[in-house]
Write an enzyme that holds these catalytic residues in place. Structure first.
Site, short mmCIF file in Angstrom:
data_model
loop_
_atom_site.label_atom_id
_atom_site.label_comp_id
_atom_site.label_asym_id
_atom_site.label_seq_id
_atom_site.Cartn_x
_atom_site.Cartn_y
_atom_site.Cartn_z
N HIS A 3 -43.55 5.09 31.74
CA HIS A 3 -43.18 3.68 31.78
C HIS A 3 -42.90 3.22 30.36
O HIS A 3 -43.58 3.65 29.43
CB HIS A 3 -44.33 2.85 32.39
CG HIS A 3 -43.90 1.51 32.84
ND1 HIS A 3 -43.79 0.45 31.98
CD2 HIS A 3 -43.54 1.05 34.06
CE1 HIS A 3 -43.39 -0.61 32.66
NE2 HIS A 3 -43.22 -0.28 33.92
N ASP A 39 -44.41 3.18 41.31
CA ASP A 39 -43.47 3.77 42.26
C ASP A 39 -43.95 5.10 42.82
O ASP A 39 -43.48 5.55 43.85
CB ASP A 39 -42.12 4.01 41.58
CG ASP A 39 -41.44 2.71 41.29
OD1 ASP A 39 -41.48 1.84 42.16
OD2 ASP A 39 -40.89 2.57 40.19
N1 ACO Z 1 -40.80 13.15 33.18
C1 ACO Z 1 -40.73 13.99 32.14
N2 ACO Z 1 -40.63 13.58 30.86
C2 ACO Z 1 -40.60 12.26 30.65
C3 ACO Z 1 -40.68 11.32 31.69
C4 ACO Z 1 -40.79 11.79 33.02
N3 ACO Z 1 -40.87 10.95 34.05
N4 ACO Z 1 -40.64 10.06 31.17
C5 ACO Z 1 -40.54 10.22 29.85
N5 ACO Z 1 -40.52 11.55 29.51
C6 ACO Z 1 -40.50 12.11 28.18
C7 ACO Z 1 -39.12 12.05 27.54
O1 ACO Z 1 -38.37 13.20 27.81
C8 ACO Z 1 -39.46 11.87 26.11
O2 ACO Z 1 -39.86 13.11 25.60
P1 ACO Z 1 -39.51 13.52 24.07
O3 ACO Z 1 -40.30 12.56 23.21
O4 ACO Z 1 -39.96 14.94 23.94
O5 ACO Z 1 -38.02 13.34 23.91
C9 ACO Z 1 -40.72 11.00 26.11
O6 ACO Z 1 -41.35 11.28 27.37
C10 ACO Z 1 -40.43 9.52 26.01
O7 ACO Z 1 -39.49 9.16 27.02
P2 ACO Z 1 -38.44 7.96 26.93
O8 ACO Z 1 -37.32 8.25 27.87
O9 ACO Z 1 -38.13 7.69 25.49
O10 ACO Z 1 -39.33 6.75 27.47
P3 ACO Z 1 -38.78 5.37 27.96
O11 ACO Z 1 -39.83 4.39 27.66
O12 ACO Z 1 -37.40 5.11 27.42
O13 ACO Z 1 -38.61 5.63 29.53
C11 ACO Z 1 -38.90 5.55 31.87
C12 ACO Z 1 -39.39 5.04 30.51
C13 ACO Z 1 -37.40 5.25 32.04
C14 ACO Z 1 -39.66 4.83 32.97
C15 ACO Z 1 -39.15 7.09 31.93
O14 ACO Z 1 -40.53 7.36 31.75
C16 ACO Z 1 -38.65 7.71 33.24
O15 ACO Z 1 -37.48 8.05 33.34
N6 ACO Z 1 -39.56 7.86 34.26
C17 ACO Z 1 -39.16 8.37 35.54
C18 ACO Z 1 -38.50 7.27 36.36
C19 ACO Z 1 -39.50 6.25 36.86
O16 ACO Z 1 -40.55 6.60 37.41
N7 ACO Z 1 -39.14 4.96 36.70
C20 ACO Z 1 -39.98 3.86 37.20
C21 ACO Z 1 -40.41 2.97 36.09
S1 ACO Z 1 -41.56 1.79 36.66
C22 ACO Z 1 -40.64 0.62 37.43
O17 ACO Z 1 -39.50 0.39 37.22
C23 ACO Z 1 -41.39 -0.20 38.37
#
Ligand code: ACO
Length: 440
Positions: A317, A375
């Protein structure tokens, strides 16, 4: 000087931030909120330096001042108007929470009765709207139908479109909270070719929604009270979440003076994306794709591979770097629902529990603070209830309507509101002469 021109925020300025750029020193007031990080107000930055800030994705930018919802992502705290989310989920109901979001305080007995009655009286939709539904192919994604249906309310309810009239703003808020479940259930009924079921005024909000989803005119249908309570909790947990993408979209659309029905449609569009509200549908797709607990290690390897573009859906998140407090409530709600329905051995649940166990202990997820988000569990609960995955994000929209409209009203009530108009760092072409097509 008008009050709103004196300072950008109603919060107190206690400190100053100083920026040195191109040999010039500029100071900005720092405002402290009640909780959470302070901000410094850079609205005069361009006038004083000729520079803009650059913050793609709003990583360090507060887009507005708000009194509605507070999140401390590191501590895993979510509060609506000062009340912890788990307390509200346990002790309140969705309409009471909607009142709280809209008005700032919990209602007393008389206010609650009146609010519940008002919402109930607005649940029906204009009969003509049925024809709008009939224009969609039955295979349409219900979010496409919802975006269209929400915007189309503006075509029917002309008496609440004047955004400068406080009473009309309130009437639109009532209509939206009341009608969204009706529109959502109709989107489902239309997709399966069943007749629309009219709202029932003697039912509670969640109970009425489940009835509109699952009743048919052919036989008596009784809503299971355990499922109605679970649905009500899910609605409470999703009702608001500070300045997330869809809420910011609603505020941005509304900042131009667009009517609230159009703004909700914009919010629905933003919510649809898989990185936001679409994630609960993506969780179920992911669990189905994994198929069996024995395939989990192979899937986790793909998730960790940067080139695979595979993410563990329902984890991570932007704000929570701790267990999402809503996920905690939903985990126990899931157990209640599965026990009630006798589905405790649900295979997808087994995969989900194993994924959760791995993610909470594996270095990749632990070091990146990737915890289950709301979620991760909501999709499994919906599935157990018999709600198809295409409807998951629609349910999110039904709940979030309360937050969207409360945030929209807060913005419209604020005399400092002005059109949201971000700027950019231009990296396109230099000026160049136009060459006629035959000479290119
Ligand atoms: N699975 C695997 N790796 C992940 C995930 C994930 N779900 N989420 C983040 N990471 C990793 C990234 O690859 C990144 O790794 P790195 O530092 O080695 O490059 C690190 O964690 C940080 O990730 P970001 O994408 O920079 O984090 P951001 O805050 O931009 O993204 C998000 C947040 C979009 C929710 C992301 O965690 C994601 O895509 N999750 C899966 C989708 C999801 O469940 N969304 C629901 C959100 S809650 C809602 O809307 C109610």
């Amino acid at each position: 000087m008008a009050a709103q021109e004196k300072k950008a925020s109603s919060a107190a300025s206690t400190r100053q931030a100083t920026l040195a750029v191109d040999g010039k020193t500029v100071t900005f007031p720092v405002y402290d909120g009640v909780e959470g990080p302070s901000v410094f107000d850079i609205s005069k930055l361009y006038a004083e330096t000729g520079l803009f800030t650059f913050d793609s994705g709003f990583m360090s930018t507060a887009s507005c001042e708000s009194k509605i919802t507070f999140i401390d992502g590191d501590a895993g705290i979510l509060r609506y108007r000062g009340y912890d989310i788990d307390m509200l989920a346990e002790k309140s109901d969705f309409l009471e929470v909607s009142y709280l979001l809209l008005n700032g305080d919990l209602p007393n007995v008389a206010q609650k009765k009146e609010f519940d009655r008002t919402i109930t009286l607005h649940t029906m939709i204009h009969e003509q709207l049925h024809f709008l539904y009939r224009g969609f192919p039955r295979a349409s994604h219900p979010m496409a139908v919802m975006a269209g249906a929400a915007a189309s309310l503006a075509a029917f309810y002309h008496d609440s479109l004047d955004v400068n009239d406080v009473a009309q703003r309130e009437l639109s808020a009532f209509r939206l909270i009341a009608k969204m479940p009706t529109l959502a259930a109709m989107a489902y009924k239309y997709s399966v070719g069943q007749p629309f079921i009219y709202p029932q005024n003697d039912m509670g909000f969640a109970e009425n929604f489940l009835n509109m989803m699952f009743a048919t005119p052919c036989e008596k249908y009784t809503v299971n009270p355990v499922l109605a309570r679970a649905m009500d909790k899910i609605l409470i947990l999703h009702a608001d979440h500070e300045q997330n993408a869809s809420t910011s979209t609603v505020r941005m659309a509304g900042s131009s003076g667009a009517n609230p029905f159009a703004c909700m449609s914009a919010g629905i569009a933003s919510l649809w994306g898989p990185a936001h509200g679409g994630a609960n549908e993506a969780v179920i797709n992911m669990l189905r794709e994994i198929g069996d607990v024995k395939h989990i290690p192979e899937f986790i390897t793909k998730v960790k591979d940067k080139n695979s573009n595979v993410r563990l859906m329902g984890f991570g998140h932007r704000v929570y770097k701790n267990y999402d407090p809503r996920a905690k409530v939903l985990r126990s709600t899931l157990e209640e629902v599965l026990a009630e329905l006798g589905k405790i051995d649900e295979p997808l649940l087994k995969i989900a529990i194993e994924l959760e166990r791995i993610a909470l202990s594996d270095e990749y997820f632990v070091s990146r603070k990737l915890y289950p988000n709301v979620d991760f569990y909501s999709g499994i609960i919906y599935r157990a209830m018999g709600i198809p995955s295409k409807m998951f994000t629609v349910l999110f929209a039904v709940a979030r309507t309360a937050g969207w409209i409360a945030q929209w009203k807060e913005m419209m009530d604020d005399p400092k509101n002005k059109i949201a108009r971000p700027r950019q760092l231009f990296t396109g072409s230099q000026p160049r002469p136009f060459v006629p097509v035959e000479k290119r």
